[in-house]
Design a protein around this motif. Structure first.
Motif, PDB file in Angstrom:
ATOM      1  N   ASP A  86      -1.071  -7.050  -4.121  1.00 49.59           N
ATOM      2  CA  ASP A  86      -1.900  -5.889  -3.776  1.00 49.59           C
ATOM      3  C   ASP A  86      -1.023  -4.739  -3.323  1.00 49.59           C
ATOM      4  N   PRO A  87      -1.543  -3.532  -3.426  1.00 50.20           N
ATOM      5  CA  PRO A  87      -0.732  -2.365  -3.070  1.00 50.20           C
ATOM      6  C   PRO A  87      -0.103  -2.493  -1.690  1.00 50.20           C
ATOM      7  N   TRP A  88       1.199  -2.518  -1.672  1.00 50.08           N
ATOM      8  CA  TRP A  88       1.954  -2.606  -0.430  1.00 50.08           C
ATOM      9  C   TRP A  88       2.384  -1.222   0.030  1.00 50.08           C
ATOM     10  N   PHE A  89       2.303  -0.252  -0.837  1.00 54.39           N
ATOM     11  CA  PHE A  89       2.786   1.085  -0.530  1.00 54.39           C
ATOM     12  C   PHE A  89       1.748   2.098  -0.978  1.00 54.39           C
ATOM     13  N   LEU A  90       1.721   3.203  -0.316  1.00 52.76           N
ATOM     14  CA  LEU A  90       0.850   4.274  -0.784  1.00 52.76           C
ATOM     15  C   LEU A  90       1.353   4.822  -2.102  1.00 52.76           C
ATOM     16  N   GLY A  91       2.648   4.821  -2.279  1.00 49.45           N
ATOM     17  CA  GLY A  91       3.226   5.275  -3.536  1.00 49.45           C
ATOM     18  C   GLY A  91       3.013   6.753  -3.749  1.00 49.45           C
ATOM     19  N   GLY A  92       2.993   7.130  -4.989  1.00 48.51           N
ATOM     20  CA  GLY A  92       2.826   8.524  -5.352  1.00 48.51           C
ATOM     21  C   GLY A  92       3.939   8.980  -6.265  1.00 48.51           C
ATOM     22  N   ALA A  93       3.765  10.150  -6.806  1.00 43.79           N
ATOM     23  CA  ALA A  93       4.780  10.696  -7.712  1.00 43.79           C
ATOM     24  C   ALA A  93       6.113  10.781  -6.987  1.00 43.79           C
ATOM     25  N   GLY A  94       7.157  10.383  -7.648  1.00 48.97           N
ATOM     26  CA  GLY A  94       8.501  10.461  -7.086  1.00 48.97           C
ATOM     27  C   GLY A  94       8.989   9.182  -6.431  1.00 48.97           C
ATOM     28  N   TYR A  95       8.116   8.190  -6.226  1.00 48.39           N
ATOM     29  CA  TYR A  95       8.557   6.934  -5.616  1.00 48.39           C
ATOM     30  C   TYR A  95       9.218   6.033  -6.655  1.00 48.39           C
ATOM     31  N   ILE A  96      10.242   5.333  -6.226  1.00 50.40           N
ATOM     32  CA  ILE A  96      10.955   4.364  -7.060  1.00 50.40           C
ATOM     33  C   ILE A  96      10.883   3.017  -6.354  1.00 50.40           C
ATOM     34  N   GLY A  97      10.467   1.982  -7.071  1.00 50.89           N
ATOM     35  CA  GLY A  97      10.394   0.643  -6.500  1.00 50.89           C
ATOM     36  C   GLY A  97      11.728  -0.075  -6.623  1.00 50.89           C
ATOM     37  N   MET A  98      12.022  -0.911  -5.631  1.00 52.13           N
ATOM     38  CA  MET A  98      13.248  -1.708  -5.648  1.00 52.13           C
ATOM     39  C   MET A  98      13.036  -2.942  -4.800  1.00 52.13           C
ATOM     40  N   GLY A  99      13.901  -3.893  -4.969  1.00 52.77           N
ATOM     41  CA  GLY A  99      13.877  -5.089  -4.139  1.00 52.77           C
ATOM     42  C   GLY A  99      15.282  -5.366  -3.642  1.00 52.77           C
ATOM     43  N   ALA A 100      15.415  -5.602  -2.340  1.00 57.01           N
ATOM     44  CA  ALA A 100      16.698  -5.939  -1.732  1.00 57.01           C
ATOM     45  C   ALA A 100      16.419  -6.702  -0.447  1.00 57.01           C
ATOM     46  N   ASP A 101      17.372  -7.485  -0.025  1.00 55.84           N
ATOM     47  CA  ASP A 101      17.206  -8.294   1.182  1.00 55.84           C
ATOM     48  C   ASP A 101      17.579  -7.458   2.408  1.00 55.84           C
ATOM     49  N   GLY A 150      17.435 -14.049   2.829  1.00 51.44           N
ATOM     50  CA  GLY A 150      17.582 -14.668   1.521  1.00 51.44           C
ATOM     51  C   GLY A 150      16.479 -14.344   0.531  1.00 51.44           C
ATOM     52  N   TYR A 151      15.485 -13.578   0.948  1.00 52.65           N
ATOM     53  CA  TYR A 151      14.387 -13.159   0.080  1.00 52.65           C
ATOM     54  C   TYR A 151      14.445 -11.643  -0.087  1.00 52.65           C
ATOM     55  N   ALA A 152      14.292 -11.183  -1.307  1.00 51.67           N
ATOM     56  CA  ALA A 152      14.253  -9.740  -1.532  1.00 51.67           C
ATOM     57  C   ALA A 152      12.976  -9.173  -0.934  1.00 51.67           C
ATOM     58  N   ASP A 153      13.116  -8.043  -0.287  1.00 54.32           N
ATOM     59  CA  ASP A 153      11.985  -7.353   0.314  1.00 54.32           C
ATOM     60  C   ASP A 153      11.573  -6.204  -0.604  1.00 54.32           C
ATOM     61  N   PRO A 154      10.282  -6.102  -0.954  1.00 51.93           N
ATOM     62  CA  PRO A 154       9.837  -4.988  -1.777  1.00 51.93           C
ATOM     63  C   PRO A 154       9.993  -3.678  -1.009  1.00 51.93           C
ATOM     64  N   ALA A 155      10.467  -2.670  -1.696  1.00 50.35           N
ATOM     65  CA  ALA A 155      10.674  -1.366  -1.068  1.00 50.35           C
ATOM     66  C   ALA A 155      10.382  -0.273  -2.084  1.00 50.35           C
ATOM     67  N   ALA A 156      10.104   0.909  -1.560  1.00 50.87           N
ATOM     68  CA  ALA A 156       9.908   2.078  -2.404  1.00 50.87           C
ATOM     69  C   ALA A 156      10.487   3.280  -1.682  1.00 50.87           C
ATOM     70  N   ALA A 157      11.093   4.162  -2.447  1.00 55.16           N
ATOM     71  CA  ALA A 157      11.688   5.364  -1.874  1.00 55.16           C
ATOM     72  C   ALA A 157      11.230   6.579  -2.659  1.00 55.16           C
ATOM     73  N   ASP A 158      10.901   7.626  -1.929  1.00 55.88           N
ATOM     74  CA  ASP A 158      10.557   8.909  -2.522  1.00 55.88           C
ATOM     75  C   ASP A 158      11.847   9.709  -2.569  1.00 55.88           C
ATOM     76  N   THR A 159      12.409   9.850  -3.746  1.00 54.80           N
ATOM     77  CA  THR A 159      13.736  10.456  -3.880  1.00 54.80           C
ATOM     78  C   THR A 159      13.755  11.939  -3.574  1.00 54.80           C
ATOM     79  N   SER A 160      12.626  12.620  -3.683  1.00 48.42           N
ATOM     80  CA  SER A 160      12.626  14.054  -3.406  1.00 48.42           C
ATOM     81  C   SER A 160      12.487  14.365  -1.921  1.00 48.42           C
ATOM     82  N   ALA A 161      11.694  13.577  -1.199  1.00 46.63           N
ATOM     83  CA  ALA A 161      11.455  13.835   0.227  1.00 46.63           C
ATOM     84  C   ALA A 161      12.273  12.937   1.138  1.00 46.63           C
ATOM     85  N   GLY A 162      12.856  11.869   0.588  1.00 46.29           N
ATOM     86  CA  GLY A 162      13.649  10.963   1.411  1.00 46.29           C
ATOM     87  C   GLY A 162      12.836   9.974   2.208  1.00 46.29           C
TER      88      GLY A 162
END
Length: 141
Positions: free
Chosen positions: A87-102, A107-119
């Motif tokens: 289910d939606p974990w992030f509000l998201g929106g234009a400019g967000y990029i999804g990634m996974g990293a621990d 030892g488990y990748a954590d879902p993440a999203a970053a808005d590259t224009s606003a930081g």
């Protein structure tokens, strides 16, 4: 989209391609770099491919993320590549990029999203029952 990640758990990166029609093609190093194709699993226009070890089994799991809705779909290697719709974990929106990293070192990748224009960063920590860590205006600090 081109992705390089260790899909077979042998510590060697495997080249992969994701097409929005739902086709993943991976050249597994343990299979002599023969092409392994999975069709019709996941794929929609506007989704981006993400690869990370979300289940902590040492094999990278293919996933897709849709910024507009924050929805994730992951193919978990530990469950015989069963599809998990998250289910939606992030509000998201234009400019967000999804990634996974621990981000929490468990030892488990954590879902993440970053808005590259606003930081703005949003991270769900697997060690904390996927609690949201929101880092607004990260670039302004």
């Amino acid at each position: 989209q081109a992705i390089a990640a260790d899909f077979d758990g042998d510590r060697y990166a495997d080249p992969a391609l994701y097409n929005t029609n739902g086709t993943w093609q991976v050249k597994l190093s343990t299979a002599g770099y023969q092409t392994i194709t999975a069709e019709g699993l996941l794929g929609f226009a506007g989704w981006t491919a993400v690869a990370a070890d979300f289940d902590g089994d040492g094999k990278v799991d293919p996933a897709i993320y849709r910024a507009e809705t924050g929805l994730w779909i992951v193919i978990l290697s530990s469950s015989n590549y069963g599809v998990a719709i998250i289910d939606p974990w992030f509000l998201g929106g234009a400019g967000y990029i999804g990634m996974g990293a621990d981000f929490d070192g468990n030892g488990y990748a954590d879902p993440a999203a970053a808005d590259t224009s606003a930081g703005n960063w949003k991270i769900r920590l697997s060690s904390g029952n996927y609690i949201l860590v929101d880092l607004p205006n990260f670039l302004d600090e």
